[in-house]
Design a protein around this motif. Structure first.
Motif, PDB file in Angstrom:
ATOM      1  N   UNK A 196       0.833  -1.196   0.000  1.00 41.22           N
ATOM      2  CA  UNK A 196       0.000   0.000   0.000  1.00 41.22           C
ATOM      3  C   UNK A 196       0.878   1.260   0.000  1.00 41.22           C
ATOM      4  N   UNK A 197       2.018   1.183   0.666  1.00 39.87           N
ATOM      5  CA  UNK A 197       2.955   2.308   0.643  1.00 39.87           C
ATOM      6  C   UNK A 197       3.494   2.512  -0.768  1.00 39.87           C
ATOM      7  N   UNK A 198       3.781   1.405  -1.428  1.00 42.49           N
ATOM      8  CA  UNK A 198       4.279   1.485  -2.805  1.00 42.49           C
ATOM      9  C   UNK A 198       3.223   2.084  -3.739  1.00 42.49           C
ATOM     10  N   UNK A 199       1.959   1.757  -3.503  1.00 40.71           N
ATOM     11  CA  UNK A 199       0.879   2.333  -4.302  1.00 40.71           C
ATOM     12  C   UNK A 199       0.869   3.843  -4.150  1.00 40.71           C
ATOM     13  N   UNK A 200       1.002   4.298  -2.913  1.00 38.74           N
ATOM     14  CA  UNK A 200       0.983   5.742  -2.658  1.00 38.74           C
ATOM     15  C   UNK A 200       2.178   6.446  -3.320  1.00 38.74           C
ATOM     16  N   UNK A 201       3.303   5.769  -3.377  1.00 40.47           N
ATOM     17  CA  UNK A 201       4.516   6.386  -3.905  1.00 40.47           C
ATOM     18  C   UNK A 201       4.631   6.332  -5.424  1.00 40.47           C
ATOM     19  N   UNK A 202       4.287   5.174  -6.037  1.00 38.92           N
ATOM     20  CA  UNK A 202       4.648   4.956  -7.431  1.00 38.92           C
ATOM     21  C   UNK A 202       3.494   4.894  -8.417  1.00 38.92           C
ATOM     22  N   UNK A 203       2.279   4.740  -7.940  1.00 47.60           N
ATOM     23  CA  UNK A 203       1.169   4.580  -8.878  1.00 47.60           C
ATOM     24  C   UNK A 203       0.711   5.942  -9.394  1.00 47.60           C
ATOM     25  N   UNK A 204      -0.355   5.917 -10.164  1.00 46.44           N
ATOM     26  CA  UNK A 204      -0.930   7.169 -10.644  1.00 46.44           C
ATOM     27  C   UNK A 204      -1.852   7.766  -9.593  1.00 46.44           C
ATOM     28  N   UNK A 205      -1.418   7.686  -8.356  1.00 45.02           N
ATOM     29  CA  UNK A 205      -2.169   8.261  -7.252  1.00 45.02           C
ATOM     30  C   UNK A 205      -1.827   9.744  -7.154  1.00 45.02           C
TER      31      UNK A 205
END
Length: 137
Positions: free
Chosen positions: A52-61
């Motif tokens: 979930x941390x990786x999602x916040x850092x690297x996705x199109x979030x």
């Protein structure tokens, strides 16, 4: 004349082991590789992956202000999410969809670990966010 009987292909593999034994063998292998990688079982702190941390850092979030979910009032959270969603070029949906998505993502990932007071603040932030984008029901 001797007849050799072969097992059905779906019940045995090249190793000649039936499925249940293969399953147990796979579990043992998984446990060995986890131990070799320095990861403990469920809930262990060492070597855990934080997807979930990786999602916040690297996705199109969205690019959010640091600590906004922990340190703000409902109105501050809503305004920050609105600013971030309007400024972001990495979002895929509308600014409202992106902002609400990030708020829901945070609430859902925190799960039972989210204190009741913070949960109520974040639920109020949802209402404020709808108001900020003119989407009151």
């Amino acid at each position: 004349m001797s007849t050799t009987r072969s097992a059905h292909p779906s019940t045995r593999t090249r190793s000649g082991r039936p499925p249940r034994q293969r399953h147990a063998q796979a579990k043992e292998h998984h446990a060995r590789t986890q131990a070799a990688a320095g990861q403990s079982g469920k809930g262990g702190k060492t070597g855990t992956r934080r997807w979930s941390h990786e999602v916040m850092e690297k996705s199109d979030a969205l690019d959010l202000e640091k600590g906004i979910f922990r340190n703000g009032s409902a109105d501050e959270i809503a305004q920050s999410l609105k600013r971030s969603s309007l400024a972001s070029r990495r979002r895929k949906g509308t600014p409202f969809q992106s902002a609400m998505s990030m708020l829901n993502f945070y609430i859902n990932r925190a799960g039972k670990n989210l204190p009741k007071t913070q949960r109520t603040t974040l639920e109020r932030a949802k209402k404020k966010l709808r108001e900020a984008f003119g989407r009151t029901p």
